[in-house]
Design an enzyme around this catalytic site. Structure first.
Site, PDB file in Angstrom:
ATOM      1  N   GLY A  45       0.829  -1.187   0.000  1.00 49.96           N
ATOM      2  CA  GLY A  45       0.000   0.000   0.000  1.00 49.96           C
ATOM      3  C   GLY A  45       0.868   1.244   0.000  1.00 49.96           C
ATOM      4  O   GLY A  45       2.027   1.201   0.438  1.00 49.96           O
ATOM      5  N   GLN A  50       2.979   9.883   1.287  1.00 46.89           N
ATOM      6  CA  GLN A  50       4.259   9.173   1.220  1.00 46.89           C
ATOM      7  C   GLN A  50       5.047   9.488  -0.051  1.00 46.89           C
ATOM      8  O   GLN A  50       6.221   9.130  -0.152  1.00 46.89           O
ATOM      9  CB  GLN A  50       4.041   7.655   1.310  1.00 46.89           C
ATOM     10  CG  GLN A  50       3.485   7.216   2.661  1.00 46.89           C
ATOM     11  CD  GLN A  50       3.301   5.724   2.719  1.00 46.89           C
ATOM     12  OE1 GLN A  50       2.300   5.208   2.245  1.00 46.89           O
ATOM     13  NE2 GLN A  50       4.285   5.009   3.237  1.00 46.89           N
ATOM     14  N   HIS A 140      -4.403   1.035   7.514  1.00 50.91           N
ATOM     15  CA  HIS A 140      -3.036   1.568   7.591  1.00 50.91           C
ATOM     16  C   HIS A 140      -2.871   2.743   6.614  1.00 50.91           C
ATOM     17  O   HIS A 140      -2.358   3.803   6.982  1.00 50.91           O
ATOM     18  CB  HIS A 140      -2.026   0.453   7.283  1.00 50.91           C
ATOM     19  CG  HIS A 140      -0.604   0.906   7.242  1.00 50.91           C
ATOM     20  ND1 HIS A 140       0.357   0.425   8.103  1.00 50.91           N
ATOM     21  CD2 HIS A 140       0.040   1.811   6.452  1.00 50.91           C
ATOM     22  CE1 HIS A 140       1.513   1.022   7.848  1.00 50.91           C
ATOM     23  NE2 HIS A 140       1.345   1.858   6.828  1.00 50.91           N
ATOM     24  N   HIS A 144      -2.719   7.295   7.050  1.00 49.52           N
ATOM     25  CA  HIS A 144      -1.733   8.230   6.476  1.00 49.52           C
ATOM     26  C   HIS A 144      -2.422   9.524   6.021  1.00 49.52           C
ATOM     27  O   HIS A 144      -1.816  10.595   6.035  1.00 49.52           O
ATOM     28  CB  HIS A 144      -1.040   7.605   5.259  1.00 49.52           C
ATOM     29  CG  HIS A 144       0.132   6.724   5.588  1.00 49.52           C
ATOM     30  ND1 HIS A 144       1.265   7.187   6.215  1.00 49.52           N
ATOM     31  CD2 HIS A 144       0.354   5.406   5.350  1.00 49.52           C
ATOM     32  CE1 HIS A 144       2.137   6.187   6.356  1.00 49.52           C
ATOM     33  NE2 HIS A 144       1.608   5.102   5.851  1.00 49.52           N
TER      34      HIS A 144
HETATM   35 NI    NI Z   1       2.508   3.222   5.735  1.00 52.34          NI
END
Ligand code: NI
Length: 183
Positions: A45, A50, A140, A144
């Site tokens: 993922g 990110q 998860h 973020h």
């Molecule tokens: Ni992560």
């Protein structure tokens, strides 16, 4: 195109993300780049922060986990502006890692089942349920988008044990098989 992955310590990982506008330029290309970046780094993922973008966008493909977790079979999604609708009270603990925190693995409690609404790369609306490890990957990545990372869930003691590793990540002082961005 492979994008650099922003490491723990980069402020963008702590920001609240913004909704993706329907006319966001190059959205499909961005999603393709995020998938390419995620596969190259052998992740399941990846969320937009990110790759340095404060947007409500994530990609995931958990199919590689399907031998151990059958619910992950074919579980490949791009989620634009996802909205968590329900999370079960029942939780499961499993070990997790994160491409923004290379070398750190910790057990995290997550809801066993979730229901989520999102748009795909064609901006078509979906609503679906996921459970087990598939639900875990969604949770998860989703967090973020809220400015959280998985180690926010672990105890102060465990975090203390990870402290030198975390400091090395912040400073970009670790070996990593993929392109990263630190200080
Ligand atoms: Ni992560």
């Amino acid at each position: 195109m492979i994008l650099p992955i922003y490491l723990y310590g980069q402020p963008v990982l702590r920001k609240h993300t913004e909704l993706v506008q329907k006319d966001y330029p190059g959205l499909k290309e961005l999603i393709a780049n995020m998938f390419e970046t995620m596969y190259k780094a052998e992740g399941v993922g990846l969320a937009a922060p990110q790759v340095g973008l404060s947007l409500r966008l994530l990609v995931l493909d958990a199919d590689v986990m399907s031998d151990d977790y059958p619910e992950c079979k074919g579980f490949k999604r791009a989620m634009v502006n996802p909205e968590m609708l329900e999370m079960s009270e029942e939780q499961l603990a499993e070990e997790e890692g994160c491409l923004s925190l290379p070398g750190i693995h910790e057990k995290v409690l997550r809801a066993k089942k979730i229901r989520i609404k999102y748009m795909d790369e064609n901006l078509e609306i979906h609503e679906e349920e996921a459970e087990g490890f598939a639900a875990r990957v969604v949770q998860h990545e989703y967090e973020h988008l809220e400015g959280h990372v998985f180690i926010d869930h672990i105890s102060a003691i465990r975090r203390q044990l990870d402290k030198s590793k975390l400091n090395n990540i912040i400073k970009g002082r670790m070996r990593c098989s993929y392109r990263t961005k630190a200080i």
